[in-house]
Design an enzyme around this catalytic site. Structure first.
Site, short mmCIF file in Angstrom:
data_model
loop_
_atom_site.label_atom_id
_atom_site.label_comp_id
_atom_site.label_asym_id
_atom_site.label_seq_id
_atom_site.Cartn_x
_atom_site.Cartn_y
_atom_site.Cartn_z
N TYR A 37 0.84 -1.20 0.00
CA TYR A 37 0.00 0.00 0.00
C TYR A 37 0.88 1.26 0.00
CZ TYR A 37 -3.63 3.36 1.16
OH TYR A 37 -4.48 4.44 1.13
N LYS A 117 5.69 4.81 17.04
CA LYS A 117 4.45 4.78 16.27
C LYS A 117 3.72 3.47 16.60
CE LYS A 117 2.58 5.47 11.63
NZ LYS A 117 1.75 4.26 11.61
#
Length: 478
Positions: A37, A117
């Protein structure tokens, strides 16, 4: 590339990315890996930069995420929940700093935060006079899904803020809901026992848990939360993230202990390397590091694009999931006679390592996942763990795929294989099986046995091929 070719490619890219975003954000069922992606999205951004007149209002670059599920009420964000631009190398971090300084027209020292993250689901929590009144997903950045009842079940989200003094009348905090690695494994084990489809990773498990229409199901799953910011910094008496995180902690919000305040982006890069080293020892998944300008005044001056703030960037770790074609299956014989199927893959790079083999575990796992020879499969590698096939991608099938037929005879000695009732493992019960003897020698000479220096698996195999050793006692006759 001509303008006409670019227009055709951009049209196809947008349609493909929008479909994947819908599968990911709305259906909780991604059909491609994160790395794939990211590659498509970066291609879109590069082409739109080259042909800016071809940028359309419906381009994925102009908005964030997907649409809310119809099963939940809508929740409108007072201020947009934007996404983050991604970088993948130190050179791109230098480019980010150059863009920031060019926009600020300043060479003054800036302070930054370097934050892990978390690989979970981004949410917004709204408080009025100190009480939690509404929680929502990011959705499309402007409108999310109202999942208040489910978020109330997350044990480390405060339902009432702690404070010695007056609280803001309204406060919207933002953070990540996640599932620990241990709890993710337990949840998938439970689902396998109930013949339910497994979650691909902890992030999808967290998203699926928060999107349950029955909050009791969510409550049974041990979700956790880390705060990473507020919608409107003016709601609190803080001038920077350096002040904000301690203040949020004092209000009762969990703040990640690995957040580091940096006086330069060189320090941030050093923290990135540190997080890369320790990530597999953490009890939760992280897939990179977020770097933010710490000063709220600087953030306001830099502003945002349609989809992302200009004062922050996500530095992603090298991909640890990738797609590959499974060209065949080999069967390994262990020292106890256990037969282990191994997928033979077209070579691919995962996290800087070329992978050609991946674990399939046992016959039941192959059947449960519905794997076939010729399938395009999703493969995961985490740290030093042997790569494993997560699932097939049925939508890539051409009709040429073949079923996987588990052998009835040992691939080493041709002895009939046996699978005891109630067990998942198929075994060769021939004690003189050459493969079993080889694996016993490897185990005995290795760290679990005598830890004989210089006698690792490769050397044991060479000695066996030369017929210098056939069993354990032969080691002492060399």
């Amino acid at each position: 590339m001509t303008r006409q070719q670019a227009e055709l490619r951009l049209t196809a890219l947008r349609a493909e990315l929008q479909d994947h975003a819908h599968q990911y954000y709305v259906q909780d069922a991604p059909v491609i890996s994160d790395a794939e992606y990211d590659r498509l999205f970066r291609e879109l951004l590069c082409m739109e930069a080259q042909f800016p007149d071809l940028v359309t209002l419906d381009s994925p670059s102009q908005r964030v995420g997907g649409e809310p599920l119809a099963a939940f009420a809508e929740a409108i964000h007072t201020l947009p929940m934007l996404s983050l631009d991604n970088i993948f190398a130190a050179e791109e971090l230098a480019d980010f700093e150059e863009r920031v300084r060019r926009r600020l027209k300043s060479t003054a020292q800036l302070t930054w935060t370097a934050e892990p993250k978390i690989d979970g689901l981004a949410v917004e929590l709204r408080y009025e006079n100190g009480f939690f009144v509404e929680g929502s997903t990011r959705g499309n950045g402007f409108v999310g899904e109202n999942i208040t009842a489910n978020l109330r079940t997350v044990r480390n989200i405060p339902l009432r803020l702690l404070a010695d003094g007056p609280l803001p009348e309204r406060l919207a905090v933002r953070g990540e809901v996640y599932l620990s690695k241990k709890d993710f494994a337990a949840l998938n084990q439970q689902r396998a026992g109930q013949d339910e489809p497994l979650f691909a990773n902890p992030r999808n498990a967290a998203a699926g848990s928060l999107r349950q229409l029955d909050p009791k199901i969510t409550a049974a799953r041990p979700l956790s939360f880390f705060v990473y910011g507020v919608a409107d910094p003016a709601a609190l008496p803080c001038a920077s993230l350096t002040e904000l995180f301690p203040h949020l902690r004092s209000l009762g919000f969990p703040v990640n202990p690995l957040i580091k305040f940096c006086r330069s982006l060189a320090e941030a890069e050093e923290h990135y390397r540190h997080l890369q080293q320790i990530r597999h020892g953490l009890d939760y998944e992280i897939d990179g590091m977020v770097i933010k300008a710490a000063s709220f005044a600087v953030q306001e001056e830099l502003g945002s694009t349609a989809r992302a703030p200009r004062w922050a960037v996500a530095w992603k770790f090298p991909a640890e999931e990738a797609e590959a074609v499974m060209s065949g299956v080999e069967y390994q014989v262990g020292r106890t006679g256990a037969i282990t199927p191994v997928a033979v893959l077209e070579p691919m790079n995962i996290g800087g390592v070329v992978v050609r083999r991946a674990a399939l575990h046992n016959q039941d796992e192959i059947q449960r996942k519905g794997l076939m020879i010729g399938d395009t499969v999703l493969v995961r590698r985490a740290g030093d763990v042997i790569p494993e096939v997560i699932r097939p991608l049925p939508e890539r099938r051409t009709g040429q795929e073949q079923p996987i037929v588990f052998p009835k005879e040992c691939p080493s000695c041709n002895n009939a294989l046996h699978r005891p009732e109630g067990e998942a493992v198929t075994r060769c019960r021939n004690p003189r099986c050459p493969a079993q003897r080889l694996q016993r020698i490897i185990w005995f000479a290795g760290k679990s046995g005598l830890d004989i220096e210089g006698l690792g698996p490769k050397n044991v195999e060479k000695l066996a091929e030369a017929k210098l050793i056939e069993d354990i006692p032969d080691i002492f006759c060399l």
